[in-house]
Design an enzyme around this catalytic site. Structure first.
Site, PDB file in Angstrom:
ATOM      1  N   THR A  34       0.768  -1.099   0.190  1.00 38.21           N
ATOM      2  CA  THR A  34       0.443   0.024   0.006  1.00 38.21           C
ATOM      3  C   THR A  34       1.541   1.092  -0.054  1.00 38.21           C
ATOM      4  O   THR A  34       1.833   1.207   0.248  1.00 38.21           O
ATOM      5  CB  THR A  34      -0.520   0.181   0.681  1.00 38.21           C
ATOM      6  OG1 THR A  34      -0.077   0.419   2.521  1.00 38.21           O
ATOM      7  CG2 THR A  34      -1.305  -0.818   0.907  1.00 38.21           C
TER       8      THR A  34
ATOM      9  N   GLU B 167      -6.109  -4.004  -0.598  1.00 40.88           N
ATOM     10  CA  GLU B 167      -5.882  -4.946   0.619  1.00 40.88           C
ATOM     11  C   GLU B 167      -7.309  -6.144   0.047  1.00 40.88           C
ATOM     12  O   GLU B 167      -6.965  -6.944   0.396  1.00 40.88           O
ATOM     13  CB  GLU B 167      -6.404  -4.172   1.840  1.00 40.88           C
ATOM     14  CG  GLU B 167      -5.160  -3.934   2.625  1.00 40.88           C
ATOM     15  CD  GLU B 167      -5.143  -2.331   2.246  1.00 40.88           C
ATOM     16  OE1 GLU B 167      -5.217  -2.146   0.932  1.00 40.88           O
ATOM     17  OE2 GLU B 167      -4.222  -1.738   3.337  1.00 40.88           O
TER      18      GLU B 167
ATOM     19  N   LYS C  92     -14.182  17.845   9.272  1.00 41.30           N
ATOM     20  CA  LYS C  92     -15.045  17.692  10.890  1.00 41.30           C
ATOM     21  C   LYS C  92     -15.732  18.904  11.217  1.00 41.30           C
ATOM     22  O   LYS C  92     -14.976  19.957  11.378  1.00 41.30           O
ATOM     23  CB  LYS C  92     -14.557  16.934  11.725  1.00 41.30           C
ATOM     24  CG  LYS C  92     -14.909  15.737  11.312  1.00 41.30           C
ATOM     25  CD  LYS C  92     -14.069  14.268  12.769  1.00 41.30           C
ATOM     26  CE  LYS C  92     -13.294  13.575  11.303  1.00 41.30           C
ATOM     27  NZ  LYS C  92     -12.004  13.374  11.203  1.00 41.30           N
TER      28      LYS C  92
ATOM     29  N   TRP D 122     -20.219  15.936   9.951  1.00 43.26           N
ATOM     30  CA  TRP D 122     -19.072  15.893   8.822  1.00 43.26           C
ATOM     31  C   TRP D 122     -19.494  15.989   7.253  1.00 43.26           C
ATOM     32  O   TRP D 122     -21.438  16.482   7.315  1.00 43.26           O
ATOM     33  CB  TRP D 122     -19.476  14.087   8.440  1.00 43.26           C
ATOM     34  CG  TRP D 122     -18.693  13.267   9.404  1.00 43.26           C
ATOM     35  CD1 TRP D 122     -17.864  14.179  10.715  1.00 43.26           C
ATOM     36  CD2 TRP D 122     -18.066  11.899   9.454  1.00 43.26           C
ATOM     37  NE1 TRP D 122     -17.616  13.324  11.490  1.00 43.26           N
ATOM     38  CE2 TRP D 122     -17.472  11.940  11.047  1.00 43.26           C
ATOM     39  CE3 TRP D 122     -18.861  10.815   9.261  1.00 43.26           C
ATOM     40  CZ2 TRP D 122     -16.653  10.677  11.320  1.00 43.26           C
ATOM     41  CZ3 TRP D 122     -17.496  10.049   9.156  1.00 43.26           C
ATOM     42  CH2 TRP D 122     -17.248   9.663  10.111  1.00 43.26           C
TER      43      TRP D 122
END
Ligand code: ADP
Length: 549
Positions: free
Chosen positions: A189, A334, A446, A451
């Site tokens: 990654t 992943e 935020k 959000w």
């Protein structure tokens, strides 16, 4: 009484079976590559399989043994494909390294994987010459070219020539049979925080992913296709296309390092490409070039776009102006990487075009093999009502259980259910299983405890005719903690002011979610996989004073 066991042949799912299948059943189907050397190379699946076998022989002759990692620093091309099959097929582990990373990161990754051989393209010779001394595990450096293009001298000791290695072998080699759970390849990654982490795929996971991703409700790959993966073979194995392409016996077209709009367009047309895949940013260059020159596609029908959210405006342009169906997809390293794709169900065909478009703009529904749900911070599953936004978790046979050489398990528990992999994405799921990403948890803005989705803001900005690229990030605010700041690259010659752009948001999103300010830049930084580098932007603008302060 013991259970009655099935009485079918025990054939392990091995990567070598994909290329032997393609060599027998798509023997004369072509693989065309635009080479580093500049010319077009063409051969067939049959040729590719023979050369992969010869490469397996050569790797054994170099002293490679089962489980050894074989690194690559290479563009999309037939030699890279031969390494995919020659290494994995002979029980070695193919380790594609992203050459766009910083040299220090490349060194770190190659050392973490303990690569024994390093294959690299001509364009990376200067890079490898610089880092070779820092790669103690690498016993052999192989330049992926022919004798004629080998440098007269190099600081790399005993530099080997790829074509010479392959051509020295006789091909009398049988792909070995072994446990399908054996490691086949490893991808790291990009590690936006901390060191990169390796995801180790197995033969079994790779084959199941290839089956799943080729399905009609996924990439819908078939023997009729001409597939050009724009997504690099070093970005999660080009999303599995070198495997699913063999599985269905499709023609493959590789662009090499030639990823500018003109080169891509000529290759799409010249080879009559029908299907492609890539991150949103790669299409920007191609579409800009085509628009500027009044060009159309004659064969290109559909493309998968993923890796980051595909702006609806880009989907619309590809569909309406260029006749290309966009399949929006979501996944991650992943997950091998495919998780979801946006494809309609039968019942959706009755919906209006606008309603269908809305569904197709989501990240979509899972392919069989992947399960997903959303949970709150206490691990409680949230309703699938298209509203409840939570942490997206997944599981399945092509999802990692742990990272390479890391002891701690990344998995989380949901009461009563086995381990789930937390994706780090925040999403909603609707009653039909259509998932929509709101944000990466670390990118979400935020504001006063509420959000704001940076993706929503970017999608609106991208629909403005003067905007070439946009990124929404959180800027510090004394009262609201964070407020959205929009960073914009204008289209060449386009004129637009901050006020005009902010006015464009009105009526398109709740008033309190409209960015507080716009900054115009000449370039937005991208990660090594072509995604907007939010972390860097946040650093860059951390002291930006918002207009509303
Ligand atoms: P890296 O970012 O390290 O290159 P990946 O390629 O594995 O790693 O990135 C996976 C992440 O990319 C996902 O967790 C998600 O945040 C983002 N992503 C992938 N596809 C999409 C999409 N269609 N829409 C929004 N985000 C996406």
């Amino acid at each position: 009484m013991p259970a009655l066991m099935g009485q079918m042949m025990q054939m392990p799912l091995l990567i070598s079976s994909l290329i032997t299948h393609a060599a027998r059943h798509a023997a004369d189907t072509e693989i065309v590559s635009k080479r580093n050397e500049g010319d077009l190379h063409r051969y067939t699946w049959k040729d590719a399989e023979l050369r992969s076998r010869k490469l397996a022989q050569a790797l054994a002759r170099l002293g490679c043994e089962a489980g050894d990692r074989v690194g690559t620093l290479a563009w999309n091309g037939y030699r890279h494909l031969e390494i995919y099959y020659g290494s994995s097929g002979s029980e070695l582990v193919c380790h594609t390294i992203n050459p766009r990373l910083f040299p220090e990161q490349i060194v770190w990754i190659a050392n973490d994987a303990a690569d024994k051989v390093l294959f690299f393209d001509l364009s990376f010779l200067p890079l490898v010459e610089k880092i070779a001394a820092q790669l103690p595990t690498v016993r052999h450096f192989v330049l992926m070219t022919d004798r004629a293009h080998m440098p007269a001298a190099s600081v790399i000791p005993d530099l080997l020539c790829f074509d010479e290695l392959v051509e020295a072998e006789d091909g009398h080699y049988q792909w070995p049979e072994f446990d399908e759970n054996t490691a086949s390849s490893i991808c790291y990654t990009s590690g936006t925080t901390g060191h990169p982490k390796g995801a180790v795929y197995s033969h079994r996971s790779t084959l199941l992913h290839a089956f799943g991703s080729a399905l009609p409700d996924a990439m819908d790959c078939s023997a009729k296709d001409v597939i050009l993966p724009v997504v690099p073979m070093f970005h999660v194995n080009a999303w599995g296309l070198p495997y699913s392409g063999a599985l269905v016996g499709a023609k493959l077209v590789f662009p090499g390092p030639h990823l500018d709009g003109k080169s891509l367009y000529e290759l799409f047309e010249g080879e009559q490409v029908s299907f492609s895949a890539g991150v949103p940013t790669v299409w920007l260059g191609l579409l800009t070039y085509m628009k500027a020159n009044g060009l159309k596609f004659s064969s290109f029908k559909r493309t998968v776009i993923g890796g980051s959210a595909c702006p609806p405006a880009m989907m619309k342009t590809l569909q309406e102006d260029f006749g290309v169906e966009v399949i929006h997809a979501w996944g991650m390293t992943e997950m091998s990487p495919l998780g979801t794709l946006a494809k309609l169900k039968a019942k959706h065909l009755k919906l209006s075009a606008a309603e269908q478009t809305q569904l197709l703009q989501k990240q979509g529904k899972v392919i069989y093999g992947v399960d997903m749900t959303v949970i709150d911070d206490d691990g409680k599953e949230l309703p699938w009502d298209a509203q409840s936004s939570g942490n997206l978790v997944v599981r399945g046979p092509w999802v990692i259980e742990r990272y390479f050489q890391r002891d701690e398990s990344p998995l989380v528990e949901i009461p009563g259910k086995r381990g789930w992999f937390p994706t780090g994405d925040v999403a909603t799921i609707d009653a039909d299983g259509f998932m929509q990403i709101t944000d990466r948890s670390k990118d979400v803005i935020k504001s006063g405890g509420e959000w704001i989705s940076s993706i929503d803001l970017e999608n609106i900005a991208m629909a403005h005719p003067a905007v070439h690229e946009a990124a929404a990030i959180a800027a510090r605010h004394p009262k609201w903690d964070e407020r959205p700041l929009l960073v914009v690259v204008k289209k060449p010659d386009a004129q637009v002011t901050s006020e005009e752009l902010l006015a464009f948001f009105e009526g398109r999103i709740a008033k309190w979610q409209i960015p507080d300010d716009v900054v115009f830049v000449t370039e937005i930084p991208h990660t090594a996989t072509g995604k907007i580098q939010k972390l860097k932007l946040r650093e860059q603008f951390k002291d930006h004073r918002l207009a509303t302060l």
